[in-house]
Scaffold this motif. Structure first.
Motif, mmCIF file in Angstrom:
data_model
loop_
_atom_site.group_PDB
_atom_site.id
_atom_site.type_symbol
_atom_site.label_atom_id
_atom_site.label_comp_id
_atom_site.label_asym_id
_atom_site.label_seq_id
_atom_site.Cartn_x
_atom_site.Cartn_y
_atom_site.Cartn_z
ATOM 1 N N VAL A 54 32.937 40.846 34.249
ATOM 2 C CA VAL A 54 34.134 39.990 34.479
ATOM 3 C C VAL A 54 35.461 40.867 34.619
ATOM 4 O O VAL A 54 36.412 40.633 35.281
ATOM 5 C CB VAL A 54 33.904 38.713 33.731
ATOM 6 N N HIS A 55 35.521 41.546 33.297
ATOM 7 C CA HIS A 55 36.565 42.226 33.377
ATOM 8 C C HIS A 55 36.887 43.520 34.123
ATOM 9 O O HIS A 55 37.966 43.881 34.743
ATOM 10 C CB HIS A 55 36.777 42.852 31.811
ATOM 11 N N ARG A 56 35.729 43.917 34.587
ATOM 12 C CA ARG A 56 35.881 44.886 35.659
ATOM 13 C C ARG A 56 36.321 44.328 36.907
ATOM 14 O O ARG A 56 37.279 44.850 37.683
ATOM 15 C CB ARG A 56 34.351 45.788 35.849
ATOM 16 N N ALA A 57 35.860 43.050 37.390
ATOM 17 C CA ALA A 57 36.429 42.478 38.661
ATOM 18 C C ALA A 57 37.815 42.090 38.586
ATOM 19 O O ALA A 57 38.536 42.257 39.407
ATOM 20 C CB ALA A 57 35.716 41.099 38.632
ATOM 21 N N GLN A 58 38.379 41.699 37.110
ATOM 22 C CA GLN A 58 39.605 41.391 36.878
ATOM 23 C C GLN A 58 40.616 42.688 37.269
ATOM 24 O O GLN A 58 41.499 42.404 37.801
ATOM 25 C CB GLN A 58 39.751 40.880 35.568
ATOM 26 N N GLY A 59 39.973 43.811 36.776
ATOM 27 C CA GLY A 59 40.814 45.061 37.241
ATOM 28 C C GLY A 59 40.873 45.396 38.700
ATOM 29 O O GLY A 59 41.835 45.756 38.952
ATOM 30 N N ALA A 69 37.979 42.587 47.986
ATOM 31 C CA ALA A 69 36.649 42.160 48.299
ATOM 32 C C ALA A 69 35.390 42.422 47.344
ATOM 33 O O ALA A 69 34.744 41.534 46.991
ATOM 34 C CB ALA A 69 36.199 42.654 49.762
ATOM 35 N N GLU A 70 35.568 43.679 46.541
ATOM 36 C CA GLU A 70 34.900 44.071 45.556
ATOM 37 C C GLU A 70 35.032 43.312 44.461
ATOM 38 O O GLU A 70 33.658 43.137 43.756
ATOM 39 C CB GLU A 70 35.072 45.689 45.245
ATOM 40 N N ALA A 71 36.035 43.086 44.020
ATOM 41 C CA ALA A 71 36.223 42.039 43.121
ATOM 42 C C ALA A 71 35.588 40.691 43.120
ATOM 43 O O ALA A 71 34.954 40.139 42.283
ATOM 44 C CB ALA A 71 37.796 41.840 42.571
ATOM 45 N N VAL A 126 37.467 29.541 34.630
ATOM 46 C CA VAL A 126 38.392 30.494 34.479
ATOM 47 C C VAL A 126 37.833 31.572 35.600
ATOM 48 O O VAL A 126 38.797 32.198 36.312
ATOM 49 C CB VAL A 126 38.566 31.275 33.178
ATOM 50 N N TYR A 127 36.511 32.083 35.509
ATOM 51 C CA TYR A 127 36.232 33.276 36.295
ATOM 52 C C TYR A 127 35.967 32.714 37.636
ATOM 53 O O TYR A 127 36.323 33.406 38.747
ATOM 54 C CB TYR A 127 34.756 33.563 36.037
ATOM 55 N N MET A 128 35.747 31.422 37.660
ATOM 56 C CA MET A 128 35.706 30.899 39.379
ATOM 57 C C MET A 128 37.313 30.877 40.111
ATOM 58 O O MET A 128 37.373 31.366 41.311
ATOM 59 C CB MET A 128 35.168 29.491 39.386
ATOM 60 N N ALA A 129 38.413 30.805 39.294
ATOM 61 C CA ALA A 129 39.755 30.528 39.778
ATOM 62 C C ALA A 129 40.140 32.036 39.977
ATOM 63 O O ALA A 129 40.579 32.370 41.081
ATOM 64 C CB ALA A 129 40.469 30.002 38.781
ATOM 65 N N ARG A 130 39.360 32.906 39.190
ATOM 66 C CA ARG A 130 39.978 34.108 39.557
ATOM 67 C C ARG A 130 39.040 34.844 40.682
ATOM 68 O O ARG A 130 39.766 35.843 41.557
ATOM 69 C CB ARG A 130 39.718 35.050 38.236
ATOM 70 N N ALA A 131 37.862 34.609 40.666
ATOM 71 C CA ALA A 131 37.127 34.664 41.975
ATOM 72 C C ALA A 131 37.641 34.215 43.406
ATOM 73 O O ALA A 131 37.754 34.955 44.445
ATOM 74 C CB ALA A 131 35.749 34.368 41.969
ATOM 75 N N ALA A 132 38.308 33.214 43.311
ATOM 76 C CA ALA A 132 38.930 32.418 44.255
ATOM 77 C C ALA A 132 40.098 33.169 44.611
ATOM 78 O O ALA A 132 40.553 33.372 45.909
ATOM 79 C CB ALA A 132 39.358 31.013 43.999
ATOM 80 N N VAL A 133 40.762 33.763 43.675
ATOM 81 C CA VAL A 133 42.088 34.546 44.002
ATOM 82 C C VAL A 133 41.570 35.881 44.614
ATOM 83 O O VAL A 133 42.333 36.141 45.812
ATOM 84 C CB VAL A 133 42.824 34.705 42.603
ATOM 85 N N ALA A 134 40.462 36.509 44.197
ATOM 86 C CA ALA A 134 40.047 37.623 44.706
ATOM 87 C C ALA A 134 39.471 37.177 46.449
ATOM 88 O O ALA A 134 39.862 38.111 47.104
ATOM 89 C CB ALA A 134 38.777 38.155 43.965
ATOM 90 N N HIS A 135 38.901 36.227 46.556
ATOM 91 C CA HIS A 135 38.441 35.728 48.006
ATOM 92 C C HIS A 135 39.831 35.754 48.926
ATOM 93 O O HIS A 135 39.818 36.098 50.131
ATOM 94 C CB HIS A 135 37.685 34.327 47.986
ATOM 95 N N GLU A 149 32.959 39.897 44.813
ATOM 96 C CA GLU A 149 31.496 40.147 44.712
ATOM 97 C C GLU A 149 31.041 40.239 43.176
ATOM 98 O O GLU A 149 30.004 39.745 42.997
ATOM 99 C CB GLU A 149 31.331 41.367 45.459
ATOM 100 N N VAL A 150 31.907 41.109 42.589
ATOM 101 C CA VAL A 150 31.415 41.228 41.118
ATOM 102 C C VAL A 150 31.592 40.023 40.439
ATOM 103 O O VAL A 150 30.709 39.611 39.479
ATOM 104 C CB VAL A 150 32.427 42.500 40.566
ATOM 105 N N PHE A 151 32.726 39.164 40.627
ATOM 106 C CA PHE A 151 32.958 37.983 40.115
ATOM 107 C C PHE A 151 31.774 36.908 40.322
ATOM 108 O O PHE A 151 31.302 36.498 39.226
ATOM 109 C CB PHE A 151 34.355 37.427 40.228
ATOM 110 N N THR A 152 31.221 37.023 41.446
ATOM 111 C CA THR A 152 30.337 36.144 41.750
ATOM 112 C C THR A 152 28.820 36.537 41.126
ATOM 113 O O THR A 152 28.330 35.259 40.612
ATOM 114 C CB THR A 152 30.122 36.135 43.383
ATOM 115 N N SER A 153 28.499 37.650 41.044
ATOM 116 C CA SER A 153 27.325 37.999 40.364
ATOM 117 C C SER A 153 27.256 37.544 38.697
ATOM 118 O O SER A 153 26.720 37.145 38.114
ATOM 119 C CB SER A 153 27.139 39.569 40.443
ATOM 120 N N ALA A 154 28.753 38.044 38.172
ATOM 121 C CA ALA A 154 28.838 37.860 36.681
ATOM 122 C C ALA A 154 28.748 36.336 36.422
ATOM 123 O O ALA A 154 28.230 35.756 35.539
ATOM 124 C CB ALA A 154 30.300 38.226 36.368
#
Length: 475
Positions: free
Chosen positions: A367-372, A380-382, A403-412, A384-389
C-alpha cells in the motif's frame, strides 16, 4: 524569543477580562504558560491567544479544565459565558451561512456522537465558494440551533471531547485503584484494545472522547501510585496519548494529532522504553507525510531509524515512511530503494518481540509503495498495486480499506480512467460515512478535483453529487 504579552484592560471587554484573569491566576500559582499547557492538555499557542484576548475558548470543556487546573472555583467559566457567541475565530465557516444537503449517513451514529456533550465541538468537511474542500471547526450546539443538517455532522462526527462530566455542577469522584477488579493497568489495557477494535470498524469519532477521558483517569491514579505501578501507568498514559493522536489524525484534525504525539514523545522518555519512543518518532514521520510536509518527513523518519534497534521491525517501519517522504520530494530512486529495503526485511523482522508495528506485513508495504507511485505520477501502476493490496487486506480493517480505496480511486483518475475512479470512490465514500474518517474524505476531495475534466460523464457526476451531499457549504 517568545511573543510579548498584550497589556490588557479588563474593563475593555469580556474577552479582555477573561484573558487578564487567566494570566493573573496562572502567575499567582507560579506556572509558566508552557507549564499550564502541559497541565491542561492545551497547546501553548492556544493558551497564548486566550491570555492575550486574541481569541476566546471555543468549547466549554476547555474552560472547565482550565478552571480546575487554576483552582478558579468556577470564575473562568462565568467570565467565559459573558463573552457570548459572537466571537468566532477567523477561518471558520459561520453556522448562519451554512447550507448542508441531506446525505445517507446513519443518523443513529450522529445521535450517539451528539450525546457525548452538548458543548462539544465538531470537525466537518466544507466546500468553499471556489469549489475547494477544507475542514472547519464548528460549535455543535450552535450548529444544531442554526438548522444544520446531520449529513456533514455525521460524516466526521468527532470534535474536542469534554473531559469533564456533561452534567453541570456534578463533580466526578477521584479515581481509586481499589475500585477495579484486577489492577487498574489491566483495566485500561483492555479498554484500549477495545477502543482500537472499535476504531478499525467504526472509525475514530466514537473512540476519541473515551481515549482522552482515560488519559485523565490514569493521571489521577498516578498521583497515589508508587514504584512499578506508577511506571506502568505512565507507560499506559503514553500509549493512550499516541492512540489519541492517531484518532485525531484520522478525523483530519492535524493540529490535535501533533499535540498528542508531542505529549506521547515527551512521556515516552519518562517511561524509558526505547521501542516506544522510537515508535512515536516513526509516527511523527508518518503524520508529517500525511500532511505533505516536505521539510520534516524524511528527517523524522531517519531519526526514528537511528533511535530504533538496528535491523528491528521499528527501523523497517520508519524506513517505510522515509520511502513516502522521498516520493513526496520527487526522489523516485531513493523512494524505491527504501521500500525495497523494507520488503527484503519482512522475513527478518517478523520474529521481533516488540509490540509496536506488528501490522507491518506485505500488504502494508505494498500500500505504501502504491502511495509513493501515485505521488510520483505513476498512476496506472499505483492503481494496480492498490487494487491487489486491498484484495489481500484482512477482515476487520473496514476504515483502512476505505482509505486505500480512496487512494486507489485517485490513482485511477490520474491514469485517465474516470469511470473506474468514480466507482471505487463511491465505495470509499460509503466507508467514510460509516466511520467518519477524515483521511478518506481528504482523499475523496482530491478525487473530486481530479474528476472535474470528466464531470459530465454519468458515473463521475453521480460520485460528485454524493460526495457533495456530505459536505457543508459556504454561503
Amino acid at each position: 524569543m517568545g511573543q510579548r504579552p498584550n497589556v490588557l484592560t479588563p474593563e475593555a471587554s469580556p474577552l479582555d477580562r477573561f484573558g487578564y484573569t487567566v494570566r493573573d491566576l496562572r502567575e499567582r500559582r507560579g506556572l509558566s504558560l508552557r507549564g499550564l499547557a502541559e497541565a491542561t492538555f492545551c497547546s501553548y499557542s492556544k493558551l497564548w491567544k486566550w491570555e492575550n484576548a486574541k481569541r476566546a475558548p471555543k468549547y466549554r470543556s476547555e474552560v472547565e479544565q482550565l478552571d480546575r487546573v487554576l483552582n478558579a472555583q468556577g470564575l473562568l467559566i462565568e467570565l467565559w459565558e459573558r463573552i457570548g457567541t459572537d466571537d468566532s475565530p477567523q477561518g471558520h465557516v459561520s453556522v448562519s451561512g451554512l447550507h448542508v444537503s441531506e446525505s445517507s449517513v446513519d443518523l443513529a451514529m450522529a445521535a450517539s456522537q451528539r450525546a457525548t456533550s452538548d458543548d462539544e465541538g465538531i470537525f466537518v468537511p466544507a466546500r468553499l465558494r471556489d469549489g475547494s474542500v477544507v475542514f472547519v471547526a464548528l460549535d455543535r450546539r450552535a450548529m444544531l440551533r442554526g438548522g444544520m443538517g446531520l449529513g456533514a455532522a455525521a460524516a466526521l462526527g468527532g470534535g474536542t471531547p469534554a473531559a469533564a462530566s456533561s452534567l453541570p455542577g456534578l463533580t466526578r469522584p477521584a479515581r481509586s485503584a481499589s475500585a477495579y477488579s484486577g489492577t487498574p493497568v489491566e483495566h485500561f489495557q483492555r479498554a484500549r484494545r477495545l477502543l482500537i477494535d472499535s476504531d478499525n470498524l467504526l472509525g475514530p469519532g466514537r473512540a476519541v472522547a473515551a481515549a482522552r477521558q482515560h488519559i485523565e483517569d490514569i493521571k489521577q491514579l498516578r498521583q497515589d501510585a508508587k514504584g512499578a505501578d506508577r511506571h506502568a501507568l505512565m507507560e499506559l498514559q503514553t500509549q493512550y496519548a499516541e492512540f489519541a493522536s492517531w484518532l485525531y489524525q484520522d478525523l483530519g484534525d492535524f493540529d490535535s494529532a501533533q499535540f498528542w504525539l508531542d505529549r506521547a514523545f515527551q512521556w515516552s522518555h519518562t517511561v524509558g522504553d526505547v521501542d516506544l519512543t522510537s515508535y512515536v518518532m516513526a509516527r511523527k514521520a508518518q503524520l508529517a507525510g500525511e500532511m505533505r510536509d516536505l521539510v520534516d518527513v524524511v528527517d523524522l523518519a531517519e531519526t526514528a531509524q537511528r533511535m530504533a534497534r538496528p535491523r528491528s521491525r521499528l527501523a523497517a517501519v520508519a524506513r517505510t515512511y522515509e520511502s513516502y517522504g522521498h516520493a513526496l520530494r520527487g526522489e523516485s530512486t531513493d523512494s524505491e530503494r527504501a521500500i525495497d529495503d523494507v520488503r527484503n526485511a519482512l522475513d527478518r523482522v517478523s520474529g521481533d518481540t516488540t509490540p509496536w508495528g506488528v501490522w507491518l506485513n506485505e500488504q502494508y508495504v505494498e500500500v505504501h509503495r502504491a502511495q509513493g507511485l501515485e505521488v510520483l505520477g505513476k498512476h496506472a501502476e499505483a492503481a494496480e498495486v492498490f487494487t491487489s493490496a486491498i484484495k489481500a487486506l484482512p477482515d476487520g480493517y473496514h476504515r483502512d480499506r476505505g482509505v486505500y480505496m480512496a487512494r486507489a480511486a485517485v490513482a485511477h483518475a490520474g491514469a485517465a480512467a474516470p469511470d473506474q475512479a468514480a466507482a471505487v470512490g463511491l465505495q470509499a465514500l460509503t466507508i467514510a460515512n460509516d466511520t467518519g474518517s477524515g483521511r478518506i474524505v481528504r482523499e475523496l476531495a482530491r478525487l473530486d478535483k481530479a474528476l472535474v475534466p470528466w464531470q459530465r460523464q454519468p458515473e463521475v457526476a453521480e460520485f460528485r453529487a454524493h460526495f457533495d451531499g456530505t459536505l457543508a457549504h459556504e454561503s
